[in-house]
Design an enzyme around this catalytic site. Sequence first.
Site, PDB file in Angstrom:
ATOM      1  N   HIS B 128       0.840  -1.195   0.000  1.00 39.17           N
ATOM      2  CA  HIS B 128       0.000   0.000   0.000  1.00 39.17           C
ATOM      3  C   HIS B 128       0.877   1.247   0.000  1.00 39.17           C
ATOM      4  CE1 HIS B 128      -2.825   2.849   2.271  1.00 39.17           C
ATOM      5  NE2 HIS B 128      -3.170   2.847   1.005  1.00 39.17           N
ATOM      6  N   CYS B 152      -0.447   0.272   9.656  1.00 39.74           N
ATOM      7  CA  CYS B 152      -0.634   1.643   9.169  1.00 39.74           C
ATOM      8  C   CYS B 152      -2.060   1.869   8.688  1.00 39.74           C
ATOM      9  CB  CYS B 152       0.340   1.947   8.034  1.00 39.74           C
ATOM     10  SG  CYS B 152       2.026   2.108   8.611  1.00 39.74           S
ATOM     11  N   HIS B 153      -2.516   1.038   7.764  1.00 42.09           N
ATOM     12  CA  HIS B 153      -3.854   1.249   7.226  1.00 42.09           C
ATOM     13  C   HIS B 153      -4.655  -0.039   7.194  1.00 42.09           C
ATOM     14  CE1 HIS B 153      -1.281   4.475   5.585  1.00 42.09           C
ATOM     15  NE2 HIS B 153      -2.223   5.190   6.112  1.00 42.09           N
ATOM     16  N   GLY B 154      -4.223  -1.028   7.999  1.00 42.74           N
ATOM     17  CA  GLY B 154      -5.033  -2.223   8.209  1.00 42.74           C
ATOM     18  C   GLY B 154      -5.115  -3.181   7.034  1.00 42.74           C
ATOM     19  N   PRO B 167      -6.417  -1.984   2.287  1.00 44.83           N
ATOM     20  CA  PRO B 167      -6.206  -1.154   1.085  1.00 44.83           C
ATOM     21  C   PRO B 167      -5.079  -1.602   0.151  1.00 44.83           C
ATOM     22  CG  PRO B 167      -5.301  -0.061   3.004  1.00 44.83           C
ATOM     23  CD  PRO B 167      -5.945  -1.329   3.505  1.00 44.83           C
TER      24      PRO B 167
END
Lengths: 436, 188
Positions: B128, B152-154, B167
């Site tokens: 990502h 960080c963003h799962g 993501p």
Amino acid sequence: MSFPWAKQFQPTSEVGKWIDQRLPLPRFIFNALGPGYPTPKNLNAFYNFGVLAGVALVIQIITGVVLAMHFAADTRVAFDSVEHIMRDVNGGWMIRYMHAVGASFFFGVVYIHIFRGLYYGSYKPPREVLWMLGLVIFLLMMATAFMGYVLVWGQMSFWGAQVITGLFSAIPLVGPTIQTWLLGGFSPDNATLNRFFSLHYLLPFVTFGVIILHVWALHIPGSNNPTGIEVKTESDTIPFHPYYTAKDFVGLGIYLILFSAFVFFMPNALGEADNYIPANPLSTPAHIVPEWYFWPFYAILRAFTADFLGVPAKLWGVLAMFASILLLFLLPWLDTSPVRSNNYRPLSRILFWVFVAVALALGVCGGAPAEEPYLRASQLLTAYYFAHFLIILPIVSKLEKTKPLPNSISEAVLAKYSKAGSGGSSGGAPLAQPAE
Amino acid sequence: MASEVRQAPVENLGSGGERRRDFLYIATAAFAGAGVVPVAWSLVNQMNPSADVLALASIDLDLTPVQPGQAIKTSWRGKPVFARHLTPEEIASAKKVDVASLRDPQKLEDRTKAGNEQWLITLGVCTHLGCVPLGAAEGEVRGDFGGYFCPCHGSHYDTAARIRKGPAPKNLEVPPYQFKSPTSVTIG
């Protein structure tokens, strides 16, 4: 090039005459920033920001040269050498804070300077080249600021370098090769740090050179002014010195008070705390964010979350981010209205303030973590950003019914004065406040 | 140019109107170009990775101490690398998945070496935004699919380090590597 009524340089001393015949540098200064430069007499405070930007650059160069005397561009010691500056070098903390805060302030005044140009139509003919040179300076500033931030070799430095050079890897086919070439390796390392230090030292002087071209291009048509109409006669102008030198010094005093307030009382308010952690290639900070002055562009970069038209999301983001600035180069041809100043463009004036709000909102989104609702907001705001320049502005400049322009700058100034000071002294009084 | 044309004697003009001086101009430019191009290239090329950086471009990794279920982290080309010893259950769960349903469809066999299927070697760089996922070290969160989890963003990765949720667009990248012996690999 100047107006025919410009004051002529006349050296008084024998030494002055001797120099003038050999290297007329004093004559050059006299004509550029002295009494030899007739300037519209109605310039307001927003016309101070060009000079402030120049002062900001000089502060960056002086403090930067001093910092380079104590900094070591080696990944093993770079972070420690910055701490050495902060703790051991005599007054080093102040020099470094001036440089760090100075970068933020430089961008701050340049943003106001750019929006001033947008509001008063300073990019319109015959000032297109002046405008484009300004954008070149802006791009150079962005490159310089980014590379300077990496030198500290903290966590944000390292991961910022990773993300920004990673942008180039989005280019089809040659992208990864270009990224490796930029980094001098496969990730940010010693080669990266050294070349960034070299370029960070070089680019401010390149910027200085472009500023000379920018000022040269300014002096061909002369300064624009809040009415946006051309200078017609001598009564429209006053000499730059002493009138605007005096006025600019007032603005400079206010600027330096604000600057000192940040340097001495809240030096880290504009920075990221994570950059006080030494760079660690094996651990990522939870949220990678650039400094505040890059937030709007970072929001545009992250706004693209899905592939479409066969182009990957990452490449869309990169293209949009670069396009958002390159688009400004075309502005003189996108906005075709013959009226420069938004003071006489009722519709465009509203759209200007909408655009300011959109740019600020993009900044908020760019500084926020990459999650909802900020992503959706970034997408809508990015769409508006491009629509503003590519659709709204060209249409509005064709359809808008503008207000009648004054016959001359002098007439506009006198009309304003007689309205404000009706009943009081008139006639000779405007001369007392020619700079307003 | 105009004055030069006037100065040039008429008899020097060739049938196509070219002058002897044109030859000199072209020869000068060609000679200068032949010198400038290699110099310019070396000025560009000096920014490419130097010999000492390239010398570290491949590393040897000893897998002897890694027990099934464990993983080790190392650094290759400045990026983290995860080498994981999969348990039979993890291999089975990775093979059970319908490949067509994946975001980045790849089989476990495509991501490991034949005969060494239990060794999952990937970059520890989330596809990502380049964060380092958790799950390689003992006790770290391994996400909903038992592989790796990027905080960080799962992004959740499964036991073949394939993206399953979140993501990230791609599976964790598999670097080029060779087995030198059953318990030692050369990466790069």
